[in-house]
Design a protein around this motif. Structure first.
Motif, mmCIF file in Angstrom:
data_model
loop_
_atom_site.group_PDB
_atom_site.id
_atom_site.type_symbol
_atom_site.label_atom_id
_atom_site.label_comp_id
_atom_site.label_asym_id
_atom_site.label_seq_id
_atom_site.Cartn_x
_atom_site.Cartn_y
_atom_site.Cartn_z
ATOM 1 N N ASP A 87 0.980 -1.263 -0.030
ATOM 2 C CA ASP A 87 0.089 -0.049 -0.012
ATOM 3 C C ASP A 87 0.925 1.391 0.048
ATOM 4 N N GLY A 88 1.866 1.101 0.628
ATOM 5 C CA GLY A 88 2.824 2.265 0.740
ATOM 6 C C GLY A 88 3.507 2.639 -0.574
ATOM 7 N N LEU A 89 3.967 1.523 -1.231
ATOM 8 C CA LEU A 89 4.737 1.604 -2.642
ATOM 9 C C LEU A 89 3.518 2.015 -3.435
ATOM 10 N N ILE A 90 2.376 1.658 -3.573
ATOM 11 C CA ILE A 90 1.243 2.084 -4.500
ATOM 12 C C ILE A 90 1.108 3.574 -4.012
ATOM 13 N N ALA A 91 0.846 4.129 -3.094
ATOM 14 C CA ALA A 91 0.816 5.412 -2.623
ATOM 15 C C ALA A 91 2.019 6.290 -3.228
ATOM 16 N N LEU A 92 3.088 5.766 -2.989
ATOM 17 C CA LEU A 92 4.627 6.503 -3.562
ATOM 18 C C LEU A 92 4.376 6.628 -5.012
ATOM 19 N N ASN A 93 3.676 5.752 -5.963
ATOM 20 C CA ASN A 93 3.663 5.721 -7.385
ATOM 21 C C ASN A 93 2.804 7.197 -7.476
ATOM 22 N N LYS A 94 1.785 7.533 -6.745
ATOM 23 C CA LYS A 94 0.915 8.759 -6.719
ATOM 24 C C LYS A 94 1.806 10.086 -6.838
ATOM 25 N N VAL A 95 2.778 9.845 -5.998
ATOM 26 C CA VAL A 95 3.904 11.129 -5.836
ATOM 27 C C VAL A 95 4.890 11.040 -6.845
ATOM 28 N N ILE A 96 5.462 9.910 -7.004
ATOM 29 C CA ILE A 96 6.375 9.702 -8.152
ATOM 30 C C ILE A 96 6.030 8.804 -9.033
ATOM 31 N N PRO A 97 5.458 9.064 -10.187
ATOM 32 C CA PRO A 97 4.942 8.190 -11.408
ATOM 33 C C PRO A 97 5.989 7.212 -11.677
ATOM 34 N N ASN A 98 5.214 5.885 -11.632
ATOM 35 C CA ASN A 98 6.091 4.757 -12.201
ATOM 36 C C ASN A 98 7.391 4.335 -11.132
ATOM 37 N N THR A 105 7.266 2.547 -8.694
ATOM 38 C CA THR A 105 7.401 0.923 -8.414
ATOM 39 C C THR A 105 6.636 0.354 -9.298
ATOM 40 N N SER A 106 6.520 -1.037 -9.313
ATOM 41 C CA SER A 106 5.544 -1.861 -9.868
ATOM 42 C C SER A 106 4.484 -2.280 -9.302
ATOM 43 N N ALA A 107 4.252 -1.673 -8.207
ATOM 44 C CA ALA A 107 3.244 -2.281 -7.035
ATOM 45 C C ALA A 107 1.825 -2.131 -7.335
ATOM 46 N N ASP A 108 1.532 -1.100 -8.363
ATOM 47 C CA ASP A 108 0.241 -1.101 -8.812
ATOM 48 C C ASP A 108 -0.178 -1.904 -10.117
ATOM 49 N N ARG A 109 0.757 -2.616 -10.411
ATOM 50 C CA ARG A 109 0.439 -3.408 -11.562
ATOM 51 C C ARG A 109 0.007 -4.710 -11.123
ATOM 52 N N LEU A 110 0.123 -5.058 -9.707
ATOM 53 C CA LEU A 110 -0.288 -6.447 -8.994
ATOM 54 C C LEU A 110 -2.001 -6.622 -9.233
ATOM 55 N N SER A 111 -2.354 -7.739 -9.734
ATOM 56 C CA SER A 111 -3.591 -8.003 -9.903
ATOM 57 C C SER A 111 -4.265 -7.990 -8.343
ATOM 58 N N GLU A 112 -5.520 -8.125 -8.231
ATOM 59 C CA GLU A 112 -6.364 -8.303 -7.013
ATOM 60 C C GLU A 112 -6.009 -9.801 -6.407
ATOM 61 N N GLU A 113 -6.021 -10.758 -7.381
ATOM 62 C CA GLU A 113 -5.646 -12.195 -7.037
ATOM 63 C C GLU A 113 -4.210 -12.172 -6.333
ATOM 64 N N GLN A 114 -3.336 -11.603 -6.952
ATOM 65 C CA GLN A 114 -1.902 -11.487 -6.257
ATOM 66 C C GLN A 114 -2.060 -10.820 -4.974
ATOM 67 N N LEU A 115 -2.602 -9.853 -4.857
ATOM 68 C CA LEU A 115 -2.468 -8.992 -3.691
ATOM 69 C C LEU A 115 -3.076 -9.842 -2.841
ATOM 70 N N ALA A 116 -4.324 -10.469 -3.038
ATOM 71 C CA ALA A 116 -4.862 -11.447 -1.950
ATOM 72 C C ALA A 116 -4.007 -12.409 -1.476
ATOM 73 N N ALA A 117 -3.320 -12.993 -2.384
ATOM 74 C CA ALA A 117 -2.195 -14.122 -2.112
ATOM 75 C C ALA A 117 -1.159 -13.813 -1.334
ATOM 76 N N LEU A 118 -1.039 -12.444 -1.149
ATOM 77 C CA LEU A 118 0.416 -12.068 -0.292
ATOM 78 C C LEU A 118 -0.275 -11.598 0.980
ATOM 79 N N THR A 119 -1.428 -11.871 1.597
ATOM 80 C CA THR A 119 -1.853 -11.459 2.767
ATOM 81 C C THR A 119 -1.969 -12.719 3.440
ATOM 82 N N LEU A 120 -1.924 -12.391 4.810
ATOM 83 C CA LEU A 120 -2.244 -13.704 5.657
ATOM 84 C C LEU A 120 -3.632 -14.537 5.648
#
Length: 293
Positions: free
Chosen positions: A41-52, A54-69
């Motif tokens: 979430d922090g990396l995605i917020a960073l992309n809003k300040v500095i475009p591109n 990181t690649s964190a905002d390119r993760l799909s919903e399935e990938q994000l769900a798989a990275l949670t507990l």
């Protein structure tokens, strides 16, 4: 005799360094995985300040769900004291092997093995006492890892408001197999150290075996469709001992071999440790002891 061996190991620099590395690795990996969604979430917020940035905002919903507990595999990854990911040899396995090896080769380097033999001239008894001390230390280290990694898992579950998705019996069984595996790897290392005797040569032999096995295992898959003998090599048994490939939660095929059952893997590792100790003890009993390895 066992108490003196325990004291020697307790105040050994090798023991403290290995334990510090294990705890640091458990804390780093555990906290990173447990709070990975917040980091993303922090990396995605960073992309809003500095475009591109990181690649964190390119993760799909399935990938994000798989990275949670909310994924049982990720919970297993945090709780597993063998540090198994399903790929290659883990740091706890290497550390346990080196601990057993350096605990015995250090005595040859310092020459203290001579005093030990003079105090206990029946060499198999001496080896048994040293093995008992190594087993006790391995159990204590494993319990510490369980406390650390179990605490991180519990903290992560509370923060993410996620229930424990691993069956309690399965969790306790996994920890029990982890303790047994760390003991066997330490005894395997002790056998290697007792056989080689020189510290540098022993470390080189351990890492050479790990590297060679990591090359031979995937190559053997191209040759053997069934009954692959490389499945029974010792340093790649981690995924089989835990019976889990946590990174499969990401949807990738990370299993490099079909694997064997957890009981078969434990028996195989025990045979490796016993065989190495038997050969090393036979040599230790029948040959003179050099002051320096």
């Amino acid at each position: 005799m066992i108490s003196s061996e325990l004291l020697r190991i307790r105040y050994s620099l090798t023991t403290r360094v290995v334990l510090a590395i294990l705890v640091a690795e458990a804390l780093f990996v555990g906290l990173l995985v447990a709070f990975l969604p917040s980091l993303i979430d922090g990396l995605i917020a960073l992309n809003k300040v500095i475009p591109n940035a990181t690649s964190a905002d390119r993760l799909s919903e399935e990938q994000l769900a798989a990275l949670t507990l909310a994924s049982p595999q990720i919970q297993t990854l945090i709780a597993d004291i063998l540090g198994n990911t399903g790929v290659g040899t883990s740091l706890p396995v290497i550390a346990a092997t080196l601990f057993g090896a350096l605990a015995i080769t250090g005595e040859f380097r310092r020459g203290s093995i001579i005093n030990a033999v003079l105090n206990q001239p029946i060499r198999p008894r001496l080896i048994l006492a040293k093995a008992t001390a190594i087993i006790a230390t391995s159990v204590a280290a494993a319990i510490l890892l369980i406390v650390v990694q179990g605490g991180i898992l519990g903290l992560g579950l509370i923060v993410q408001n996620v229930p424990l998705l691993i069956n309690v019996t399965a969790l306790l069984s996994m920890w029990g197999r982890g303790i047994a595996a760390l003991i066997l790897y330490a005894l395997l290392g002790m056998g290697i150290g007792l056989l080689v005797r020189n510290q540098v040569a022993t470390i080189s032999a351990v890492f050479a075996a790990i590297v060679i096995e990591s090359i031979v295992r995937p190559l053997a898959l191209l040759i053997f469709e069934a009954g692959n003998p490389t499945l029974y090599l010792p340093f790649g048994l981690g995924p089989d001992l835990i019976a889990s490939t946590p990174l499969s939660a990401l949807g990738a095929d990370v299993q490099l071999s079909a694997g064997i059952s957890a009981p078969a893997a434990m028996v195989t590792l025990a045979l490796w440790a016993c065989a190495m100790l038997a050969v090393a003890t036979a040599r230790f009993t029948r040959t003179d002891i050099p002051v320096h390895g």
